[in-house]
Write an enzyme that holds these catalytic residues in place. Structure first.
Site, PDB file in Angstrom:
ATOM      1  N   LYS A   1       0.948  -1.262  -0.031  1.00 30.81           N
ATOM      2  CA  LYS A   1      -0.105   0.246  -0.051  1.00 30.81           C
ATOM      3  C   LYS A   1       0.969   1.290  -0.063  1.00 30.81           C
ATOM      4  CE  LYS A   1      -1.914   2.943   1.847  1.00 30.81           C
ATOM      5  NZ  LYS A   1      -1.691   4.519   1.594  1.00 30.81           N
TER       6      LYS A   1
ATOM      7  N   GLU B   1      10.194   1.711  10.237  1.00 31.24           N
ATOM      8  CA  GLU B   1      11.167   2.803  10.036  1.00 31.24           C
ATOM      9  C   GLU B   1      10.695   4.088   9.815  1.00 31.24           C
ATOM     10  OE1 GLU B   1      12.789   1.187   6.222  1.00 31.24           O
ATOM     11  OE2 GLU B   1      14.002  -0.342   7.213  1.00 31.24           O
TER      12      GLU B   1
ATOM     13  N   CYS C   1      14.496  11.089   5.297  1.00 30.89           N
ATOM     14  CA  CYS C   1      14.523  10.860   6.935  1.00 30.89           C
ATOM     15  C   CYS C   1      15.851  10.812   7.511  1.00 30.89           C
ATOM     16  CB  CYS C   1      13.776   9.306   6.963  1.00 30.89           C
ATOM     17  SG  CYS C   1      14.771   8.358   5.972  1.00 30.89           S
TER      18      CYS C   1
ATOM     19  N   GLU D   1      10.872  16.775  13.806  1.00 36.43           N
ATOM     20  CA  GLU D   1      11.309  16.309  12.357  1.00 36.43           C
ATOM     21  C   GLU D   1      10.460  17.522  11.450  1.00 36.43           C
ATOM     22  OE1 GLU D   1       9.682  13.106  10.243  1.00 36.43           O
ATOM     23  OE2 GLU D   1      11.929  12.760   9.372  1.00 36.43           O
TER      24      GLU D   1
HETATM   25  P1  NAD Z   1       2.516   8.759   7.056  1.00 35.62           P
HETATM   26  O1  NAD Z   1       3.023   7.946   8.512  1.00 35.62           O
HETATM   27  O2  NAD Z   1       1.727   9.996   7.256  1.00 35.62           O
HETATM   28  O3  NAD Z   1       2.064   7.773   6.091  1.00 35.62           O
HETATM   29  C1  NAD Z   1       3.009   6.572   5.584  1.00 35.62           C
HETATM   30  C2  NAD Z   1       2.044   5.608   5.034  1.00 35.62           C
HETATM   31  O4  NAD Z   1       1.165   5.074   6.051  1.00 35.62           O
HETATM   32  C3  NAD Z   1       1.247   6.194   3.813  1.00 35.62           C
HETATM   33  O5  NAD Z   1       1.147   4.991   3.027  1.00 35.62           O
HETATM   34  C4  NAD Z   1      -0.139   6.127   4.740  1.00 35.62           C
HETATM   35  O6  NAD Z   1      -1.240   5.909   3.644  1.00 35.62           O
HETATM   36  C5  NAD Z   1      -0.074   5.205   5.325  1.00 35.62           C
HETATM   37  N1  NAD Z   1      -1.182   5.234   6.640  1.00 35.62           N
HETATM   38  C6  NAD Z   1      -1.536   6.386   7.168  1.00 35.62           C
HETATM   39  N2  NAD Z   1      -2.452   6.046   8.402  1.00 35.62           N
HETATM   40  C7  NAD Z   1      -2.669   4.688   8.241  1.00 35.62           C
HETATM   41  C8  NAD Z   1      -3.204   3.752   8.998  1.00 35.62           C
HETATM   42  N3  NAD Z   1      -4.170   4.241  10.020  1.00 35.62           N
HETATM   43  N4  NAD Z   1      -3.237   2.503   8.822  1.00 35.62           N
HETATM   44  C9  NAD Z   1      -2.355   2.100   7.985  1.00 35.62           C
HETATM   45  N5  NAD Z   1      -1.576   3.127   6.953  1.00 35.62           N
HETATM   46  C10 NAD Z   1      -1.600   4.123   7.259  1.00 35.62           C
HETATM   47  O7  NAD Z   1       4.146   9.138   6.708  1.00 35.62           O
HETATM   48  P2  NAD Z   1       4.514  10.192   5.534  1.00 35.62           P
HETATM   49  O8  NAD Z   1       4.123  11.384   5.651  1.00 35.62           O
HETATM   50  O9  NAD Z   1       4.030   9.503   4.178  1.00 35.62           O
HETATM   51  O10 NAD Z   1       6.067   9.871   5.364  1.00 35.62           O
HETATM   52  C11 NAD Z   1       6.860  10.726   5.869  1.00 35.62           C
HETATM   53  C12 NAD Z   1       7.331   9.970   7.403  1.00 35.62           C
HETATM   54  O11 NAD Z   1       8.181   8.978   6.600  1.00 35.62           O
HETATM   55  C13 NAD Z   1       8.583  11.116   7.905  1.00 35.62           C
HETATM   56  O12 NAD Z   1       8.423  10.942   9.246  1.00 35.62           O
HETATM   57  C14 NAD Z   1       9.906  10.451   7.310  1.00 35.62           C
HETATM   58  O13 NAD Z   1      10.927  10.285   8.200  1.00 35.62           O
HETATM   59  C15 NAD Z   1       9.530   8.900   7.506  1.00 35.62           C
HETATM   60  N6  NAD Z   1      10.329   8.045   6.749  1.00 35.62           N
HETATM   61  C16 NAD Z   1      11.235   7.240   7.218  1.00 35.62           C
HETATM   62  C17 NAD Z   1      12.202   6.340   6.521  1.00 35.62           C
HETATM   63  C18 NAD Z   1      13.101   5.453   7.336  1.00 35.62           C
HETATM   64  O14 NAD Z   1      13.527   4.609   6.530  1.00 35.62           O
HETATM   65  N7  NAD Z   1      13.178   5.576   8.470  1.00 35.62           N
HETATM   66  C19 NAD Z   1      12.226   6.666   5.114  1.00 35.62           C
HETATM   67  C20 NAD Z   1      11.365   7.576   4.539  1.00 35.62           C
HETATM   68  C21 NAD Z   1      10.441   8.190   5.194  1.00 35.62           C
END
Ligand code: NAD
Length: 491
Positions: free
Chosen positions: A183, A258, A291, A387
């Site tokens: 997803k 992550e 990130c 962040e």
């Molecule tokens: P997010 O948590 O808003 O969304 C991530 C994913 O989760 C999306 O696909 C979203 O649709 C899904 N999601 C949201 N609510 C959900 C739920 N209730 N149940 C299941 N899935 C759900 O994050 P974002 O804004 O897309 O990404 C940015 C974040 O990701 C930042 O904090 C960034 O640092 C982090 N990130 C971490 C890494 C790493 O490897 N550590 C890499 C890239 C990004």
């Protein structure tokens, strides 16, 4: 695969539908996908999955697991290598769709990130094949550890670098023998659809890889709540990780998270200052939507002015423009809502008494926020502790190595750190003292795929990469056979 609705994205045909059980499936609802390069331009209306879609996708993954999980490892590995070959063959299409959909610089997509996606598949194909079951004798028995595929895995990815991150998580799940439901994030869903095409073209059996599009709180929540799912691999924000973690706990399902980062970039006076300033300026490149970015500049007092001047020159040389243009060095933000979020952080910092040294405003006519440097009034400032995920760096000075380490370890995050020093002994000491999943000294982003990857504290739970990801996606079983056991001829 049945024919599906395809839209033209920069000349590349992209399906806007789910892929379930090897077939394209649509939904009654849709969500809009717009390009950060030109927000007026709608790229696609993408299928908006719901609880019924999730149900159907997990069902397909359960069926797909029977075939994929039972396949000899060599056949699975061959299929994964075919996916890698196809990614390489479609490199330019994937890179272009990713840039149009998400906004990251086309140059880095074309030359680096898509190729890394292919490498993820090839690496895990090799790793699965090379795996030797540990065996040892003990107290009159032979012990053997078997890695069993765990079952259907749900993989949920964020909007930044979506193709590379999806392959990073999908490849080990498939290599371990699990079926997958991916997803992707609703702000950048399109490159995952190309990946889905390639898994079909590579001959993965129906249901081994499934793609579900939609909103996290809708179809994402339904997928993670399904008790038939045996692994959840998530990359995203800590807020979402809490929700998914609760769903995983309810079903006693292992999950990795992550999450975000607030990495320090520690600059010691004994370093190559030009290289350190280059590295600091490079943190602005994808508008800081990375990130691993080193967003907290911690600089030894005696070189602070010189370093800041060197960084200013480089920042002024940045080109904020269209990500398809190779002259552009700073990409736009992914979405107007994210731009507003970053703007909110800087506005609150200003109001709280932090000093905006440069930048601190959005550009007219695009989704760019100017590369920004902030000198915080205190280490407790929100801009230091949270962040931002934008082109915003903070700068703080330190007077001793111990003080640098203390500042580095003073947030709740612990994903990564970057150190610049000319001393190998200091690199060793500081590297070991910093609490993070990865510490780079005098370099950044280079990482062999065999190395573990993940974060401490708010940056996540568990480790992926190398054997860690294969172990996560497997159930380990110990077989113990007494030495005197012999095969008897059948009677
Ligand atoms: P997010 O948590 O808003 O969304 C991530 C994913 O989760 C999306 O696909 C979203 O649709 C899904 N999601 C949201 N609510 C959900 C739920 N209730 N149940 C299941 N899935 C759900 O994050 P974002 O804004 O897309 O990404 C940015 C974040 O990701 C930042 O904090 C960034 O640092 C982090 N990130 C971490 C890494 C790493 O490897 N550590 C890499 C890239 C990004």
């Amino acid at each position: 695969m049945t024919e599906s609705d395809r839209v033209d994205v920069g000349g590349v045909g992209v399906s806007v539908d789910h892929l379930i059980g090897g077939r394209r499936v649509s939904s009654p609802g849709s969500f809009e996908c717009r390009s950060p390069l030109d927000w007026q331009h709608k790229l696609a209306d993408v299928a908006r999955g719901d609880a019924a879609t999730a149900e159907r996708a997990v069902e397909a993954a359960v069926d797909g697991f029977r075939q994929w999980g039972g396949m000899p490892v060599g056949e699975r590995a061959a299929a994964l290598r075919r996916v890698a070959d196809l990614i390489e063959a479609r490199n330019d299409d994937i890179a272009l769709v990713e840039t149009l959909d998400m906004g990251f610089l086309h140059r880095s997509m074309r030359e680096r990130l898509v190729a890394r996606g292919a490498l993820n598949f090839r690496f895990y194909a090799d790793m699965a094949e090379a795996h030797d079951e540990p065996r040892w004798p003990a107290r009159g028995t032979a012990h053997t550890v078997q890695r069993m595929p765990a079952g259907p895995a749900v993989v949920i990815t964020p909007w930044n670098a979506p193709f590379m991150l999806a392959t990073w998580k999908v490849a080990p799940a498939l290599a371990a023998g699990n079926s997958v439901v991916l997803k992707p994030a609703e702000w950048s869903p399109l490159s995952a659809s190309l990946l889905a095409d390639l898994t079909v073209e590579a001959g993965l059996p129906p249901g081994a890889f499934n793609l579900v599009q939609g909103i996290g709180a809708e179809v994402g929540a339904a997928l993670t709540a399904d008790p038939r799912v045996r692994r959840i691999s998530f990359t995203g924000s800590p807020e979402t990780a809490r929700v998914i973690g609760a769903a995983a706990a309810a079903n006693i399902v292992p999950f990795t998270a992550e999450l975000g980062g607030k990495g320090p970039l520690i600059v010691f006076a004994d370093c190559d200052l030009e290289a350190a300033a280059d590295q600091a300026a490079a943190q602005y490149e994808d508008s800081g939507q990375v990130c691993l970015a080193g967003t907290r500049l911690l600089v030894e007092s005696e070189i602070r002015t010189e370093f800041t001047d060197a960084l200013r020159v480089r920042t002024e040389a940045h080109v904020l423009g269209d990500s398809r243009d190779d002259a552009t060095t700073v990409a736009p933000m992914v979405h107007p809502d994210h731009l507003a979020r970053v703007e909110g952080f800087v506005d609150r910092a200003r109001a709280a008494g932090d000093t905006v040294v440069w930048g601190g405003r959005r550009r007219r006519g695009s989704l760019h926020y100017e590369p920004t440097l902030i000198e915080p009034a205190s280490n407790h400032s929100e801009i230091v502790q949270c962040e931002v995920f934008g082109p915003v760096l903070t700068i703080q000075a330190f007077t001793s190595e111990a003080a640098a380490v203390e500042l580095a370890n003073s947030t709740r995050y612990g994903l990564s750190a970057i150190v610049y020093t000319g001393s190998a002994a200091r690199a060793e000491r500081v590297g070991r003292a910093v609490q993070a999943g990865i510490v780079w000294t005098n370099t950044f982003l280079v990482r062999d795929l065999a190395a573990p990857f993940g974060g401490c504290g708010l940056s996540g739970i568990g480790r992926e990469g190398g054997n860690h990801a294969l172990d996560f996606h497997s159930d380990l079983k110990t077989l113990i056979v007494a030495d005197h056991t012999t095969d008897r001829p059948s009677e």
